[in-house]
Design an enzyme around this catalytic site. Structure first.
Site, PDB file in Angstrom:
ATOM      1  N   ASP A  13       0.816  -1.225   0.000  1.00 46.03           N
ATOM      2  CA  ASP A  13       0.000   0.000   0.000  1.00 46.03           C
ATOM      3  C   ASP A  13       0.846   1.270   0.000  1.00 46.03           C
ATOM      4  O   ASP A  13       0.424   2.307   0.513  1.00 46.03           O
ATOM      5  CB  ASP A  13      -0.957   0.031   1.219  1.00 46.03           C
ATOM      6  N   LYS A  16       2.216   2.265  -5.223  1.00 44.81           N
ATOM      7  CA  LYS A  16       2.884   1.843  -6.470  1.00 44.81           C
ATOM      8  C   LYS A  16       2.038   2.177  -7.707  1.00 44.81           C
ATOM      9  O   LYS A  16       2.553   2.616  -8.723  1.00 44.81           O
ATOM     10  CB  LYS A  16       3.167   0.332  -6.434  1.00 44.81           C
ATOM     11  N   GLY A  40      -4.321  -4.059  -4.549  1.00 45.34           N
ATOM     12  CA  GLY A  40      -5.291  -3.054  -4.985  1.00 45.34           C
ATOM     13  C   GLY A  40      -4.505  -1.808  -5.321  1.00 45.34           C
ATOM     14  O   GLY A  40      -4.107  -1.070  -4.440  1.00 45.34           O
ATOM     15  N   HIS A  41      -4.227  -1.618  -6.606  1.00 44.73           N
ATOM     16  CA  HIS A  41      -3.409  -0.463  -7.011  1.00 44.73           C
ATOM     17  C   HIS A  41      -4.334   0.694  -7.406  1.00 44.73           C
ATOM     18  O   HIS A  41      -5.097   0.599  -8.353  1.00 44.73           O
ATOM     19  CB  HIS A  41      -2.475  -0.868  -8.154  1.00 44.73           C
ATOM     20  N   GLN A 224       2.237  -5.713  -3.351  1.00 44.08           N
ATOM     21  CA  GLN A 224       2.535  -5.840  -1.915  1.00 44.08           C
ATOM     22  C   GLN A 224       3.863  -5.128  -1.591  1.00 44.08           C
ATOM     23  O   GLN A 224       4.263  -4.249  -2.341  1.00 44.08           O
ATOM     24  CB  GLN A 224       2.562  -7.314  -1.471  1.00 44.08           C
TER      25      GLN A 224
END
Ligand code: IMP
Length: 423
Positions: A13, A16, A40-41, A224
């Site tokens: 988180d 990225k 979750g980007h 991650q």
């Protein structure tokens, strides 16, 4: 030509997605190399927030190839939904999304095993996103997995049935209470498979190495963070893939000597979602303030993230393991208004002062040792150039660069593409 990597240096988180999207102009190909829809980007531009789970974060740019590498695990059900959402936004995927034939598939029963395993662990649960990541990688290394390339061959349905039955027995053995309708789940899975079969499957290791030989620029996108790496993270509270630079070699088929820059991305403070040790965690007003101002809720599960001060022991560990060449600091704006900012530079570990990450960083073994730096009051979210940033913010950057011995290349002062400053 070589490949650059972008990797999270904390517990994920770090932001990225935003930075990959920002850097995509400089590259021809964006390639995800590990993880799956546990990621979750989040990207924000033109007033809209987009969350990507499996698709690389360069997908909103024209004329860029987005490749899902062999190291990634794909849930066809989630993947189909993600693609449908992009199609609603008129994002044309036909020529720019490529998938490795060697990527493994997440079955509905992998998700169920994840759930059963977590339930059976009780208080010791990992805090998994329950997307079936661990069980899928277990089948990969156990040599039982179903791969994207199998979908082009006869008999993949038989493989699916065999694996599903095996999983159902396994779930039974956990002896926990979970409700599911296996026929419905398998039907949903098969429908999604039929949908994704229209996408382009390739032998991505050949494609990427040829692209390098032809002078194309590639950015490897990590998911991650390094502290969630299966080998070098806070095991067992980690994910099931190598999130570190070596994961890009195995997850894309790229040799180590083809890696050029390694961009290490970190938040100006630290967050963690899920269980496991977190030495600088703040369970007070300052931590709550970071969570609120930083909007620290998981993009995949919506769970609140734990927050705390920046931990340089952890960052040093990640910089070494990844060979980081340049740093990118996110969410500097969240610290605005904090009078004295603390940074952990060492640990007291079993009575000794140390500056490296020991085998176990469980709370009872570790006490963080902090240095304090004066904060800044100004709202920095609209600042466009490094020279205009408050002096104390610059002092914070200088302190980090001196301590970590790596230059900070970019600072981010808000979620939007435009709130990004070159140092
Ligand atoms: P899993 O990979 O879903 O099994 O989760 C294992 C651990 O990694 C849990 O603590 C999760 O919260 C954490 N995790 C997995 N993916 C992410 C991510 O993208 N960001 C932050 N934490 C993650």
């Amino acid at each position: 030509m070589k490949i650059d990597l972008i990797l999270g240096l904390q517990w994920g988180d770090e932001g990225k997605g935003k930075i990959v999207d920002f850097l995509t102009n400089d590259y021809n190909i964006i390639a995800r190399f590990q993880g799956g829809p546990n990621a979750g980007h989040t990207l924000e531009f033109d007033g809209i927030k987009h969350v990507l789970h499996t698709i690389p974060s360069g997908i909103f740019h024209e004329n860029k190839i987005n490749l899902i590498g062999n190291g990634v695990v794909i849930d066809p059900v989630i993947f189909k939904e993600e693609i449908e959402k992009l199609k609603e936004l008129n994002v044309d995927l036909s020529n720019k999304l490529l998938i490795s034939r060697k990527a493994h598939l997440i079955l509905p029963t992998h998700r169920l095993i994840d759930k059963a395993s977590e339930l059976s662990k009780g208080k010791k649960k990992i805090g998994s996103t329950l997307k079936g990541i661990g069980p899928t990688y277990m089948d990969k290394t156990g040599r039982n997995g179903l791969r994207i390339g199998d979908l082009e061959l006869d008999g993949w349905e038989d493989k699916l049935n065999t694996l599903t039955n095996k999983h159902l027995n396994l779930i039974n053995n956990f002896n926990v209470d979970i409700d599911f309708d296996i026929n419905k789940l398998v039907e949903e899975f098969t429908n999604s498979i039929n949908f994704i079969k229209s996408l382009r499957f390739i032998d991505s290791e050949h494609y990427l190495n040829e692209s390098i030989n032809n002078g194309k620029k590639i950015l490897g996108e990590g998911a991650q963070g390094s502290l969630l790496d299966i080998d070098f993270g806070t095991y067992p509270y980690v994910t099931s893939s190598n999130t570190t630079a070596a994961g890009a070699c195995t997850g894309l088929g790229i040799a180590p000597n083809k890696i050029n820059n390694v961009f290490g991305i970190f938040k100006a403070y630290t967050t963690r979602v899920g269980s496991g040790p977190f030495p600088t965690e703040l369970k007070d007003e300052t931590g709550e303030r970071m969570a609120k101002i930083g909007n620290e809720f998981g993009a995949t599960t919506g769970r609140p993230r734990r927050c705390g001060w920046l931990d340089l022991v952890i960052l040093k560990h990640s910089i070494i393991v990844n060979g980081v060449t340049e740093l990118i600091m996110m969410k500097g704006d969240v610290l605005s208004g904090i009078d004295r900012i603390k940074v952990c530079t060492k640990y007291k570990y079993k009575g000794e002062t140390i500056d490296y990450l020991p085998y176990s960083i469980e709370d009872e073994n570790i006490e963080p040792i902090y240095e304090e730096i004066s904060g800044w009051d100004e709202d920095i979210t609209k600042i466009k150039s490094f020279t205009d940033l408050p002096q104390n913010f610059k002092n914070y950057i200088n302190f980090l660069e001196d301590s970590l011995n790596v230059k900070i290349k970019i600072v981010s002062v808000g979620p939007n593409r435009t709130q990004t400053i070159f140092v």
